[in-house]
Design an enzyme around this catalytic site. Structure first.
Site, PDB file in Angstrom:
ATOM      1  N   ALA A  64      37.816  36.819  35.516  1.00 48.15           N
ATOM      2  CA  ALA A  64      37.422  37.972  34.714  1.00 48.15           C
ATOM      3  C   ALA A  64      37.688  39.232  35.524  1.00 48.15           C
ATOM      4  O   ALA A  64      37.738  39.191  36.758  1.00 48.15           O
ATOM      5  CB  ALA A  64      35.952  37.870  34.351  1.00 48.15           C
ATOM      6  N   GLY A 107      37.248  32.790  35.600  1.00 47.84           N
ATOM      7  CA  GLY A 107      37.672  32.714  34.206  1.00 47.84           C
ATOM      8  C   GLY A 107      39.088  32.167  34.056  1.00 47.84           C
ATOM      9  O   GLY A 107      39.429  31.600  33.020  1.00 47.84           O
ATOM     10  N   GLU A 110      38.675  28.544  34.123  1.00 49.35           N
ATOM     11  CA  GLU A 110      38.022  28.175  32.857  1.00 49.35           C
ATOM     12  C   GLU A 110      39.008  28.222  31.696  1.00 49.35           C
ATOM     13  O   GLU A 110      38.971  27.367  30.804  1.00 49.35           O
ATOM     14  CB  GLU A 110      36.826  29.113  32.616  1.00 49.35           C
ATOM     15  CG  GLU A 110      35.700  28.838  33.609  1.00 49.35           C
ATOM     16  CD  GLU A 110      34.599  29.880  33.597  1.00 49.35           C
ATOM     17  OE1 GLU A 110      34.936  31.086  33.630  1.00 49.35           O
ATOM     18  OE2 GLU A 110      33.415  29.509  33.562  1.00 49.35           O
ATOM     19  N   GLU A 130      32.746  32.425  41.522  1.00 47.68           N
ATOM     20  CA  GLU A 130      31.762  33.386  41.022  1.00 47.68           C
ATOM     21  C   GLU A 130      30.548  33.547  41.927  1.00 47.68           C
ATOM     22  O   GLU A 130      29.965  34.630  42.017  1.00 47.68           O
ATOM     23  CB  GLU A 130      31.286  32.986  39.618  1.00 47.68           C
ATOM     24  CG  GLU A 130      32.312  33.201  38.520  1.00 47.68           C
ATOM     25  CD  GLU A 130      33.187  31.976  38.272  1.00 47.68           C
ATOM     26  OE1 GLU A 130      33.289  31.103  39.160  1.00 47.68           O
ATOM     27  OE2 GLU A 130      33.766  31.901  37.176  1.00 47.68           O
TER      28      GLU A 130
HETATM   29  C1  HXC Z   1      39.902  42.713  39.065  1.00 47.25           C
HETATM   30  C2  HXC Z   1      41.360  41.858  40.597  1.00 47.25           C
HETATM   31  C3  HXC Z   1      40.832  40.569  40.421  1.00 47.25           C
HETATM   32  C4  HXC Z   1      39.783  40.392  39.467  1.00 47.25           C
HETATM   33  C5  HXC Z   1      42.383  40.449  41.902  1.00 47.25           C
HETATM   34  N1  HXC Z   1      42.310  41.743  41.545  1.00 47.25           N
HETATM   35  N2  HXC Z   1      41.487  39.727  41.249  1.00 47.25           N
HETATM   36  N3  HXC Z   1      40.885  42.913  39.930  1.00 47.25           N
HETATM   37  N4  HXC Z   1      39.354  41.503  38.812  1.00 47.25           N
HETATM   38  N5  HXC Z   1      39.239  39.216  39.219  1.00 47.25           N
HETATM   39  C6  HXC Z   1      43.148  42.860  42.038  1.00 47.25           C
HETATM   40  C7  HXC Z   1      42.772  43.244  43.455  1.00 47.25           C
HETATM   41  O1  HXC Z   1      41.669  44.102  43.460  1.00 47.25           O
HETATM   42  C8  HXC Z   1      44.031  43.910  43.916  1.00 47.25           C
HETATM   43  O2  HXC Z   1      44.076  45.219  43.388  1.00 47.25           O
HETATM   44  C9  HXC Z   1      45.120  43.120  43.221  1.00 47.25           C
HETATM   45  O3  HXC Z   1      44.488  42.457  42.118  1.00 47.25           O
HETATM   46  C10 HXC Z   1      45.728  42.073  44.123  1.00 47.25           C
HETATM   47  O4  HXC Z   1      44.699  41.277  44.652  1.00 47.25           O
HETATM   48  P1  HXC Z   1      44.512  40.973  46.208  1.00 47.25           P
HETATM   49  O5  HXC Z   1      43.118  40.564  46.433  1.00 47.25           O
HETATM   50  O6  HXC Z   1      45.025  42.123  47.021  1.00 47.25           O
HETATM   51  O7  HXC Z   1      45.506  39.746  46.389  1.00 47.25           O
HETATM   52  P2  HXC Z   1      45.398  38.544  47.439  1.00 47.25           P
HETATM   53  O8  HXC Z   1      45.026  39.066  48.790  1.00 47.25           O
HETATM   54  O9  HXC Z   1      46.654  37.800  47.260  1.00 47.25           O
HETATM   55  O10 HXC Z   1      44.171  37.627  46.941  1.00 47.25           O
HETATM   56  C11 HXC Z   1      44.266  36.921  45.727  1.00 47.25           C
HETATM   57  C12 HXC Z   1      42.857  36.421  45.321  1.00 47.25           C
HETATM   58  C13 HXC Z   1      41.848  37.591  45.317  1.00 47.25           C
HETATM   59  C14 HXC Z   1      42.393  35.325  46.304  1.00 47.25           C
HETATM   60  C15 HXC Z   1      43.014  35.790  43.936  1.00 47.25           C
HETATM   61  O11 HXC Z   1      42.409  38.667  44.565  1.00 47.25           O
HETATM   62  C16 HXC Z   1      40.519  37.254  44.723  1.00 47.25           C
HETATM   63  O12 HXC Z   1      39.678  36.612  45.369  1.00 47.25           O
HETATM   64  N6  HXC Z   1      40.254  37.731  43.500  1.00 47.25           N
HETATM   65  C17 HXC Z   1      38.969  37.564  42.843  1.00 47.25           C
HETATM   66  C18 HXC Z   1      38.792  36.168  42.376  1.00 47.25           C
HETATM   67  C19 HXC Z   1      37.439  35.976  41.708  1.00 47.25           C
HETATM   68  O13 HXC Z   1      36.393  36.192  42.357  1.00 47.25           O
HETATM   69  N7  HXC Z   1      37.442  35.603  40.444  1.00 47.25           N
HETATM   70  C20 HXC Z   1      36.192  35.364  39.694  1.00 47.25           C
HETATM   71  C21 HXC Z   1      35.891  36.579  38.867  1.00 47.25           C
HETATM   72  S1  HXC Z   1      34.364  36.347  38.012  1.00 47.25           S
HETATM   73  P3  HXC Z   1      44.500  46.470  44.309  1.00 47.25           P
HETATM   74  O14 HXC Z   1      44.259  47.643  43.411  1.00 47.25           O
HETATM   75  O15 HXC Z   1      43.643  46.421  45.515  1.00 47.25           O
HETATM   76  O16 HXC Z   1      45.942  46.222  44.602  1.00 47.25           O
HETATM   77  C22 HXC Z   1      34.761  35.456  36.671  1.00 47.25           C
HETATM   78  C23 HXC Z   1      33.641  35.152  35.703  1.00 47.25           C
HETATM   79  C24 HXC Z   1      34.174  34.421  34.517  1.00 47.25           C
HETATM   80  O17 HXC Z   1      35.852  35.079  36.473  1.00 47.25           O
HETATM   81  C25 HXC Z   1      33.313  34.655  33.338  1.00 47.25           C
HETATM   82  C26 HXC Z   1      34.089  34.451  32.060  1.00 47.25           C
HETATM   83  C27 HXC Z   1      34.757  35.657  31.524  1.00 47.25           C
END
Ligand code: HXC
Length: 256
Positions: A64, A107, A110, A130
């Site tokens: 998400a 997400g 999921e 999460e």
């Molecule tokens: C918003 C995101 C994002 C996310 C990545 N980005 N994931 N922005 N929401 N979920 C953005 C980063 O901020 C960054 O923007 C750009 O994408 C590239 O990401 P990096 O982190 O620089 O890349 P990398 O170092 O390769 O790492 C990849 C990654 C990491 C391991 C996937 O991005 C990460 O951990 N992302 C979050 C994963 C996460 O926690 N997902 C769960 C979300 S909660 P900039 O502007 O800095 O370039 C969820 C709840 C579900 O999903 C509920 C149902 C809807």
């Protein structure tokens, strides 16, 4: 027209590519709503027999959109009810295939798990991180992951936020196949086309019946399966399929 999706259609397969490359296909509300709309349309379109969701070679979806969620209140979350869109995706009645390369997290994982089959590239990663954000999975992660990989592995992933490699996901039974990145699209299309060539009504009911098994007792599930089986004898494709077998020729299914 869609802002965050690239849509195409050929040979009975509706292909949907998530496309927010700058944020690793983070699933903001607009994207999820677009996806639900597109799948709704494909469900009603007789030309589409199977849908394929992909994120392209680099990333399936990093979950998400955290920026969109960060400041939300519980009441806002509840009133917006974004999971209503996920429920629409879940109700897609035709086969849904995910082609996953790169991260499928939160997400994103999921969404892959809502699909009926998952093909992954060697670069795919599956996880529910999460907990690292102070929350937990909300779009089926705790339910579908535990059914797919069992309690022990699901607990570990959900409680530590650790992800699985494609190989681990394959061994755990989460996904169908692992292929080299450059073959993922081709393999996914091949599988989709194969399913698209089958009798569509039988395929649809078979999908429904398999999903039912996760949701009911064996007794009720068997009863449900039998009724769907009987129903298929009302289709022309049943006549055609069995006749073609007897006449030693290929069946021509028409979806009736
Ligand atoms: C918003 C995101 C994002 C996310 C990545 N980005 N994931 N922005 N929401 N979920 C953005 C980063 O901020 C960054 O923007 C750009 O994408 C590239 O990401 P990096 O982190 O620089 O890349 P990398 O170092 O390769 O790492 C990849 C990654 C990491 C391991 C996937 O991005 C990460 O951990 N992302 C979050 C994963 C996460 O926690 N997902 C769960 C979300 S909660 P900039 O502007 O800095 O370039 C969820 C709840 C579900 O999903 C509920 C149902 C809807």
């Amino acid at each position: 027209d869609t802002k965050h999706l690239i849509i195409s259609q050929k040979e009975g397969v509706g292909r949907v590519q998530l496309h927010r490359p700058r944020v690793l296909n983070a699933l903001n509300k607009e994207l999820v709503a677009e996806l639900a709309d597109v799948l709704d349309k494909m469900d009603r379109d007789d030309e589409v027999r199977v849908a394929l969701i992909t994120g392209g070679p680099k990333c399936f979806a990093a979950g998400a959109d955290i920026d969109e969620m960060a400041e939300s209140s519980a009441v806002e979350m509840l009133l917006e009810d974004q999971f209503a869109q996920w429920d629409r995706i879940r109700r897609f009645s035709k086969p849904l295939i995910a082609a996953v390369s790169g991260p499928a997290l939160g997400g994103g994982c999921e969404l892959a798990m809502v699909c009926d089959m998952i093909l992954a590239s060697e670069k795919a990663r599956f996880g529910q991180p999460e907990v690292n954000l102070g929350v937990m999975p909300g779009a089926g992660g705790t339910q579908r992951l535990s059914r797919a990989v069992g309690k022990a592995r699901a607990m570990e992933m959900v409680l530590t936020g650790r992800s699985m490699t494609a190989r681990e996901a394959l061994n755990a039974g989460l996904i169908n196949r692992v292929v080299p990145v450059e073959l993922l699209e081709e393999e996914a299309m091949k599988l989709a086309r194969e399913v698209a060539s089958k009798p569509p009504v039988a395929v649809r009911l078979a999908k429904r019946s398999v999903l039912k098994s996760f949701d009911t007792t064996v007794e009720e599930g068997l009863d449900y399966e039998q009724k769907l089986f009987y129903f298929l004898f009302a289709t022309e494709d049943q006549r055609e399929g069995m006749k073609a077998f007897q006449e030693k020729r290929k069946p021509r299914f028409r979806g009736k």
